[in-house]
Design a protein around this motif. Structure first.
Motif, mmCIF file in Angstrom:
data_model
loop_
_atom_site.group_PDB
_atom_site.id
_atom_site.type_symbol
_atom_site.label_atom_id
_atom_site.label_comp_id
_atom_site.label_asym_id
_atom_site.label_seq_id
_atom_site.Cartn_x
_atom_site.Cartn_y
_atom_site.Cartn_z
ATOM 1 N N VAL A 264 0.833 -1.207 0.000
ATOM 2 C CA VAL A 264 0.000 0.000 0.000
ATOM 3 C C VAL A 264 0.865 1.253 0.000
ATOM 4 C CG1 VAL A 264 -1.912 -1.174 1.178
ATOM 5 C CG2 VAL A 264 -0.189 0.070 2.526
ATOM 6 N N ALA B 188 4.319 2.236 2.201
ATOM 7 C CA ALA B 188 4.982 1.034 2.720
ATOM 8 C C ALA B 188 6.491 1.068 2.513
ATOM 9 C CB ALA B 188 4.386 -0.219 2.072
ATOM 10 N N THR C 187 9.225 2.738 -2.954
ATOM 11 C CA THR C 187 10.224 3.535 -3.679
ATOM 12 C C THR C 187 11.581 3.446 -2.993
ATOM 13 O OG1 THR C 187 8.517 5.042 -4.455
ATOM 14 C CG2 THR C 187 10.764 5.890 -4.446
ATOM 15 N N ARG D 200 5.974 12.404 5.052
ATOM 16 C CA ARG D 200 6.540 12.574 3.714
ATOM 17 C C ARG D 200 6.000 13.874 3.112
ATOM 18 N NH1 ARG D 200 5.197 7.817 -0.392
ATOM 19 N NH2 ARG D 200 3.115 8.599 0.035
ATOM 20 N N ILE E 266 7.836 -3.893 7.590
ATOM 21 C CA ILE E 266 8.594 -2.673 7.295
ATOM 22 C C ILE E 266 9.181 -1.985 8.525
ATOM 23 C CG2 ILE E 266 7.365 -2.242 5.150
ATOM 24 C CD1 ILE E 266 5.664 -0.151 6.658
ATOM 25 N N PRO F 255 12.103 -2.673 10.173
ATOM 26 C CA PRO F 255 13.546 -2.408 10.081
ATOM 27 C C PRO F 255 13.891 -1.280 9.102
ATOM 28 C CG PRO F 255 13.099 -4.769 9.938
ATOM 29 C CD PRO F 255 11.775 -4.063 9.846
ATOM 30 N N ALA F 256 15.133 -0.842 9.157
ATOM 31 C CA ALA F 256 15.594 0.237 8.273
ATOM 32 C C ALA F 256 15.604 -0.231 6.825
ATOM 33 C CB ALA F 256 16.995 0.670 8.688
ATOM 34 N N LEU G 90 16.003 -4.078 4.992
ATOM 35 C CA LEU G 90 14.941 -4.703 4.193
ATOM 36 C C LEU G 90 15.481 -5.112 2.819
ATOM 37 C CD1 LEU G 90 11.958 -2.328 5.084
ATOM 38 C CD2 LEU G 90 12.386 -4.645 5.945
HETATM 39 N N1 ATP Z 1 12.008 0.966 6.371
HETATM 40 C C1 ATP Z 1 11.773 2.275 6.570
HETATM 41 N N2 ATP Z 1 12.036 2.837 7.758
HETATM 42 C C2 ATP Z 1 11.791 4.158 7.989
HETATM 43 N N3 ATP Z 1 11.273 5.000 7.075
HETATM 44 C C3 ATP Z 1 10.978 4.495 5.868
HETATM 45 C C4 ATP Z 1 11.220 3.118 5.544
HETATM 46 N N4 ATP Z 1 10.830 2.909 4.267
HETATM 47 C C5 ATP Z 1 10.362 4.079 3.810
HETATM 48 N N5 ATP Z 1 10.459 5.047 4.754
HETATM 49 C C6 ATP Z 1 9.984 6.438 4.631
HETATM 50 O O1 ATP Z 1 8.555 6.338 4.590
HETATM 51 C C7 ATP Z 1 8.020 7.218 3.605
HETATM 52 C C8 ATP Z 1 7.266 6.387 2.560
HETATM 53 O O2 ATP Z 1 8.188 5.641 1.795
HETATM 54 P P1 ATP Z 1 8.069 5.514 0.206
HETATM 55 O O3 ATP Z 1 7.779 6.835 -0.417
HETATM 56 O O4 ATP Z 1 9.274 4.775 -0.260
HETATM 57 O O5 ATP Z 1 6.761 4.579 0.114
HETATM 58 P P2 ATP Z 1 5.947 4.067 -1.150
HETATM 59 O O6 ATP Z 1 5.447 2.725 -0.825
HETATM 60 O O7 ATP Z 1 6.789 4.212 -2.376
HETATM 61 O O8 ATP Z 1 4.744 5.080 -1.200
HETATM 62 P P3 ATP Z 1 3.734 5.428 -2.405
HETATM 63 O O9 ATP Z 1 3.128 4.180 -2.885
HETATM 64 O O10 ATP Z 1 2.720 6.339 -1.768
HETATM 65 O O11 ATP Z 1 4.563 6.133 -3.459
HETATM 66 C C9 ATP Z 1 9.194 8.000 3.043
HETATM 67 O O12 ATP Z 1 9.292 9.236 3.722
HETATM 68 C C10 ATP Z 1 10.394 7.116 3.352
HETATM 69 O O13 ATP Z 1 11.575 7.859 3.505
#
Ligand code: ATP
Ligand code: GCO
Length: 172
Positions: free
Chosen positions: A15, A18, A21, A123, A154, A156-157, A161
């Motif tokens: 979703v 998560a 990206t 974000r 999700i 862990p850092a 992952l």
């Molecule tokens: N494992 C993680 N631990 C801490 N912060 C995270 C982690 N993964 C992602 N983030 C942060 O959480 C936010 C959402 O991550 P990201 O934009 O990669 O999600 P996404 O699934 O691509 O979202 P969307 O589908 O809405 O584009 C970002 O600000 C990112 O830096």
């Protein structure tokens, strides 16, 4: 990683918020694979809809999923493999993506609603608002045990992952 005649084709799914990206970029770098972002395949009308807080419907998603599938098929045909982000929320969407090539596998990033909301909330400059999370979670059909790939929590850092994913994919 198990031996396969083709380099991996990984769909990083889940979703909004998560971490698709974030983790996909690290995984692609780690595996030396080309990277694509499914949001770039959306028609402008879909982005406008989501920006207005209106969830997409199946009819909005099929042409977009076809475009993601074609990217996967091209990476199969040119032999590079690849990593692509795509929410791929429903089983039927994933079944379509799998028709691109036999080596397509999924990395499902999963987390609690509270954590997802927190991450989306922090974000900036993104078209998905936290309010869209309910429809995303309602639509989500988690990766099934009979589907190729793996799920990761999700917590862990991102780097951890990506490392775990590289070890576990493709899980057949
Ligand atoms: N494992 C993680 N631990 C801490 N912060 C995270 C982690 N993964 C992602 N983030 C942060 O959480 C936010 C959402 O991550 P990201 O934009 O990669 O999600 P996404 O699934 O691509 O979202 P969307 O589908 O809405 O584009 C970002 O600000 C990112 O830096
Ligand atoms: O399937 C959907 O409802 C949408 O495609 C979204 O999931 C977005 O593409 C993405 O997750 C936001 O960046």
């Amino acid at each position: 990683m198990t031996h396969s005649p083709h380099p991996p084709l990984v769909v990083v799914m889940g979703v909004a918020g998560a971490g698709k990206t974030t983790v996909a970029a690290l995984l692609a770098e780690r595996l030396g694979l080309p990277l694509a972002e499914a949001d770039e395949f959306h028609p402008a009308a879909n982005i406008a809809k989501m920006s207005a807080g209106i969830p997409l419907e199946d009819a909005d998603r099929w042409p977009w999923l076809e475009a993601v599938k074609e990217w996967l098929r091209a990476r199969h045909e040119d032999g590079t493999g690849g990593v692509v982000t795509c929410s791929a929320l429903r089983r039927a969407y994933r079944d379509l993506l799998r028709t691109a090539a036999p080596e397509v596998a999924f990395l499902h990033l999963t987390g609690s609603r509270a954590l997802l909301e927190d991450r989306i909330g922090h974000r900036e400059g993104h078209f998905m608002s936290p309010a869209m999370l309910d429809s995303q979670l309602a639509t989500l059909e988690p990766l099934g045990p009979d589907e190729p790939g793996t799920s990761l929590d999700i917590g862990p850092a991102p780097a951890a992952l990506a490392a775990a994913a590289a070890d576990r994919l493709p899980a057949r």
